[in-house]
Design a protein around this motif. Structure first.
Motif, PDB file in Angstrom:
ATOM      1  N   ILE A  29      42.560  37.483  47.863  1.00 27.52           N
ATOM      2  CA  ILE A  29      42.796  38.078  49.181  1.00 27.52           C
ATOM      3  C   ILE A  29      42.821  39.651  48.905  1.00 27.52           C
ATOM      4  O   ILE A  29      43.654  40.176  48.080  1.00 27.52           O
ATOM      5  N   PHE A  30      42.160  40.210  49.929  1.00 26.74           N
ATOM      6  CA  PHE A  30      42.051  41.741  50.166  1.00 26.74           C
ATOM      7  C   PHE A  30      42.477  42.230  51.267  1.00 26.74           C
ATOM      8  O   PHE A  30      42.448  41.589  52.422  1.00 26.74           O
ATOM      9  N   ASN A  31      43.303  43.378  51.217  1.00 25.29           N
ATOM     10  CA  ASN A  31      43.869  43.683  52.413  1.00 25.29           C
ATOM     11  C   ASN A  31      43.028  44.772  53.105  1.00 25.29           C
ATOM     12  O   ASN A  31      43.412  45.858  53.465  1.00 25.29           O
ATOM     13  N   ALA A  32      41.926  44.020  53.793  1.00 29.88           N
ATOM     14  CA  ALA A  32      40.878  44.754  54.399  1.00 29.88           C
ATOM     15  C   ALA A  32      40.037  43.810  55.142  1.00 29.88           C
ATOM     16  O   ALA A  32      40.036  42.650  54.715  1.00 29.88           O
ATOM     17  N   PRO A  33      39.319  44.292  56.355  1.00 31.82           N
ATOM     18  CA  PRO A  33      38.737  43.391  57.297  1.00 31.82           C
ATOM     19  C   PRO A  33      37.438  42.907  56.544  1.00 31.82           C
ATOM     20  O   PRO A  33      36.867  43.543  55.551  1.00 31.82           O
ATOM     21  N   ARG A  34      36.914  41.720  56.855  1.00 34.00           N
ATOM     22  CA  ARG A  34      35.886  41.004  56.081  1.00 34.00           C
ATOM     23  C   ARG A  34      34.660  42.019  56.193  1.00 34.00           C
ATOM     24  O   ARG A  34      33.978  42.147  55.152  1.00 34.00           O
ATOM     25  N   ASN A 143      37.031  31.366  28.329  1.00 36.00           N
ATOM     26  CA  ASN A 143      37.595  32.089  27.086  1.00 36.00           C
ATOM     27  C   ASN A 143      36.930  33.646  26.758  1.00 36.00           C
ATOM     28  O   ASN A 143      37.631  34.218  25.819  1.00 36.00           O
ATOM     29  N   SER A 144      35.922  34.059  27.545  1.00 37.15           N
ATOM     30  CA  SER A 144      35.693  35.565  27.242  1.00 37.15           C
ATOM     31  C   SER A 144      36.111  36.545  27.905  1.00 37.15           C
ATOM     32  O   SER A 144      35.718  37.899  27.750  1.00 37.15           O
ATOM     33  N   GLY A 145      37.219  36.135  28.656  1.00 38.68           N
ATOM     34  CA  GLY A 145      38.181  37.256  29.396  1.00 38.68           C
ATOM     35  C   GLY A 145      37.580  37.494  30.702  1.00 38.68           C
ATOM     36  O   GLY A 145      37.669  38.238  31.414  1.00 38.68           O
ATOM     37  N   MET A 146      36.716  36.447  31.384  1.00 36.88           N
ATOM     38  CA  MET A 146      36.051  36.479  32.701  1.00 36.88           C
ATOM     39  C   MET A 146      37.091  36.778  33.529  1.00 36.88           C
ATOM     40  O   MET A 146      37.125  37.747  34.622  1.00 36.88           O
ATOM     41  N   THR A 147      38.401  36.083  33.690  1.00 41.99           N
ATOM     42  CA  THR A 147      39.290  36.325  34.902  1.00 41.99           C
ATOM     43  C   THR A 147      39.832  37.733  34.737  1.00 41.99           C
ATOM     44  O   THR A 147      40.085  38.394  35.689  1.00 41.99           O
ATOM     45  N   GLU A 148      40.260  38.253  33.579  1.00 40.65           N
ATOM     46  CA  GLU A 148      40.713  39.513  33.360  1.00 40.65           C
ATOM     47  C   GLU A 148      39.830  40.546  34.051  1.00 40.65           C
ATOM     48  O   GLU A 148      40.106  41.510  34.355  1.00 40.65           O
ATOM     49  N   GLY A 149      38.603  40.512  33.429  1.00 37.52           N
ATOM     50  CA  GLY A 149      37.690  41.496  34.090  1.00 37.52           C
ATOM     51  C   GLY A 149      37.504  41.464  35.482  1.00 37.52           C
ATOM     52  O   GLY A 149      37.343  42.474  35.937  1.00 37.52           O
ATOM     53  N   LEU A 150      37.663  40.261  35.941  1.00 35.38           N
ATOM     54  CA  LEU A 150      37.364  40.126  37.677  1.00 35.38           C
ATOM     55  C   LEU A 150      38.515  40.797  38.150  1.00 35.38           C
ATOM     56  O   LEU A 150      38.410  41.701  38.989  1.00 35.38           O
ATOM     57  N   GLU A 151      39.699  40.625  37.563  1.00 38.63           N
ATOM     58  CA  GLU A 151      40.862  41.036  38.107  1.00 38.63           C
ATOM     59  C   GLU A 151      40.861  42.893  37.833  1.00 38.63           C
ATOM     60  O   GLU A 151      41.137  43.522  38.868  1.00 38.63           O
ATOM     61  N   GLN A 152      40.291  43.323  37.064  1.00 38.47           N
ATOM     62  CA  GLN A 152      40.240  44.791  36.848  1.00 38.47           C
ATOM     63  C   GLN A 152      39.189  45.258  37.623  1.00 38.47           C
ATOM     64  O   GLN A 152      39.471  46.382  38.422  1.00 38.47           O
ATOM     65  N   GLY A 153      38.115  44.741  37.785  1.00 38.94           N
ATOM     66  CA  GLY A 153      37.234  45.204  39.003  1.00 38.94           C
ATOM     67  C   GLY A 153      37.844  45.128  40.424  1.00 38.94           C
ATOM     68  O   GLY A 153      37.740  46.146  41.107  1.00 38.94           O
ATOM     69  N   TYR A 154      38.469  43.971  40.682  1.00 42.04           N
ATOM     70  CA  TYR A 154      39.028  43.943  41.983  1.00 42.04           C
ATOM     71  C   TYR A 154      40.268  44.941  42.227  1.00 42.04           C
ATOM     72  O   TYR A 154      40.450  45.426  43.378  1.00 42.04           O
ATOM     73  N   ALA A 155      40.902  45.362  41.130  1.00 44.99           N
ATOM     74  CA  ALA A 155      41.819  46.437  41.225  1.00 44.99           C
ATOM     75  C   ALA A 155      41.148  47.498  41.665  1.00 44.99           C
ATOM     76  O   ALA A 155      41.693  48.378  42.579  1.00 44.99           O
ATOM     77  N   VAL A 156      40.044  47.748  41.222  1.00 46.60           N
ATOM     78  CA  VAL A 156      39.277  49.211  41.515  1.00 46.60           C
ATOM     79  C   VAL A 156      38.826  48.879  43.138  1.00 46.60           C
ATOM     80  O   VAL A 156      38.760  49.757  43.689  1.00 46.60           O
ATOM     81  N   LEU A 157      38.352  47.694  43.221  1.00 51.88           N
ATOM     82  CA  LEU A 157      37.891  47.477  44.805  1.00 51.88           C
ATOM     83  C   LEU A 157      38.938  47.792  45.704  1.00 51.88           C
ATOM     84  O   LEU A 157      38.943  48.343  46.674  1.00 51.88           O
ATOM     85  N   ASP A 158      40.372  47.216  45.568  1.00 50.66           N
ATOM     86  CA  ASP A 158      41.538  47.640  46.258  1.00 50.66           C
ATOM     87  C   ASP A 158      41.462  49.040  46.469  1.00 50.66           C
ATOM     88  O   ASP A 158      41.746  49.406  47.709  1.00 50.66           O
ATOM     89  N   ARG A 159      41.254  49.710  45.661  1.00 53.46           N
ATOM     90  CA  ARG A 159      41.566  51.397  45.956  1.00 53.46           C
ATOM     91  C   ARG A 159      40.624  51.849  46.815  1.00 53.46           C
ATOM     92  O   ARG A 159      40.493  52.624  47.486  1.00 53.46           O
ATOM     93  N   LEU A 160      39.099  51.293  46.302  1.00 52.48           N
ATOM     94  CA  LEU A 160      37.852  51.710  47.323  1.00 52.48           C
ATOM     95  C   LEU A 160      38.082  51.224  48.822  1.00 52.48           C
ATOM     96  O   LEU A 160      38.036  52.165  49.649  1.00 52.48           O
ATOM     97  N   LEU A 161      38.540  50.133  48.791  1.00 57.83           N
ATOM     98  CA  LEU A 161      38.613  49.677  50.486  1.00 57.83           C
ATOM     99  C   LEU A 161      39.661  50.694  50.922  1.00 57.83           C
ATOM    100  O   LEU A 161      39.769  50.596  52.272  1.00 57.83           O
ATOM    101  N   GLU A 162      40.904  51.004  50.553  1.00 59.33           N
ATOM    102  CA  GLU A 162      41.982  51.554  51.040  1.00 59.33           C
ATOM    103  C   GLU A 162      41.001  53.146  51.349  1.00 59.33           C
ATOM    104  O   GLU A 162      41.460  53.268  52.669  1.00 59.33           O
ATOM    105  N   THR A 163      40.101  53.700  50.781  1.00 57.99           N
ATOM    106  CA  THR A 163      39.596  54.997  51.132  1.00 57.99           C
ATOM    107  C   THR A 163      38.502  54.857  51.962  1.00 57.99           C
ATOM    108  O   THR A 163      38.331  55.569  52.919  1.00 57.99           O
ATOM    109  N   MET A 164      38.172  53.390  52.354  1.00 58.30           N
ATOM    110  CA  MET A 164      37.257  53.251  53.363  1.00 58.30           C
ATOM    111  C   MET A 164      37.798  53.121  54.677  1.00 58.30           C
ATOM    112  O   MET A 164      36.997  53.152  55.672  1.00 58.30           O
ATOM    113  N   ALA A 165      38.943  53.018  54.927  1.00 56.03           N
ATOM    114  CA  ALA A 165      39.788  52.478  56.063  1.00 56.03           C
ATOM    115  C   ALA A 165      39.644  53.779  56.855  1.00 56.03           C
ATOM    116  O   ALA A 165      39.345  55.027  56.710  1.00 56.03           O
TER     117      ALA A 165
END
Length: 165
Positions: A29-34, A143-165
């Motif tokens: 879930i992202f704290n930004a409109p669709r 097992n390749s770290g897919m979930t961890e990599g996705l979470e890292q990218g989504y954390a950066v996306l969270d910050r970007l979505l805040e600046t787009m507000a």
């Protein structure tokens, strides 16, 4: 200093599951409109800011239409990683279906279906289901770290979505 709202706001994390022998389902879930989340996933200038987990990302192709080709190259400290595929369906602002292949494992192609659900309160649920050819390919990706990599990218996306507000 954190505000009271920031201190009580729960952190959004990727929820991963295996609904079948050949699938991985992730939800976040992202704290930004669709519409804002859709733009961050589909505007190459915005996508390049978060998709590579904060690493330099070169978008070589992004033909966001059915049959269109996409290719991204991440320049990470541990090396250069290329990813590519073809769009099977693009339905703004709610759904993208695409093939996905990593240069490190050529020939191992999976199909990703991503939906963006408007939660009606300014938040968006992104659900991705990835279908692999075999259970072994699915397990290898997990097992390749897919979930961890996705979470890292989504954390950066969270910050970007805040600046787009």
């Amino acid at each position: 200093m954190m505000t009271q709202t920031e201190m009580t706001k729960p952190a959004n994390k990727v929820k991963a599951s295996t609904p079948s022998e050949r699938e991985v389902r992730t939800e976040r879930i992202f704290n930004a409109p669709r519409e804002r989340v859709w733009k961050a996933f589909t505007d190459p200038k915005l996508l390049a800011q978060w998709w590579g987990r904060g690493n330099k990302l070169v978008i070589e192709r992004m033909e966001l239409v059915r049959g269109g080709h996409w290719r991204f190259v991440e320049h990470a400290p541990e090396g250069v990683h290329g990813f590519e595929g073809r769009y099977r369906e693009v339905t703004p602002p709610e759904r993208i279906v695409q093939s996905f292949e990593w240069d490190g494992m050529p020939g191992y192609v999976c199909i990703e279906t991503m939906t963006l659900e408007d939660l009606g309160d300014g938040r968006t649920r992104v659900v991705s289901t990835t279908l692999f050819h075999t259970k072994e390919e699915r397990d290898g990706m997990l097992n390749s770290g897919m979930t961890e990599g996705l979470e890292q990218g989504y954390a950066v996306l969270d910050r970007l979505l805040e600046t787009m507000a």
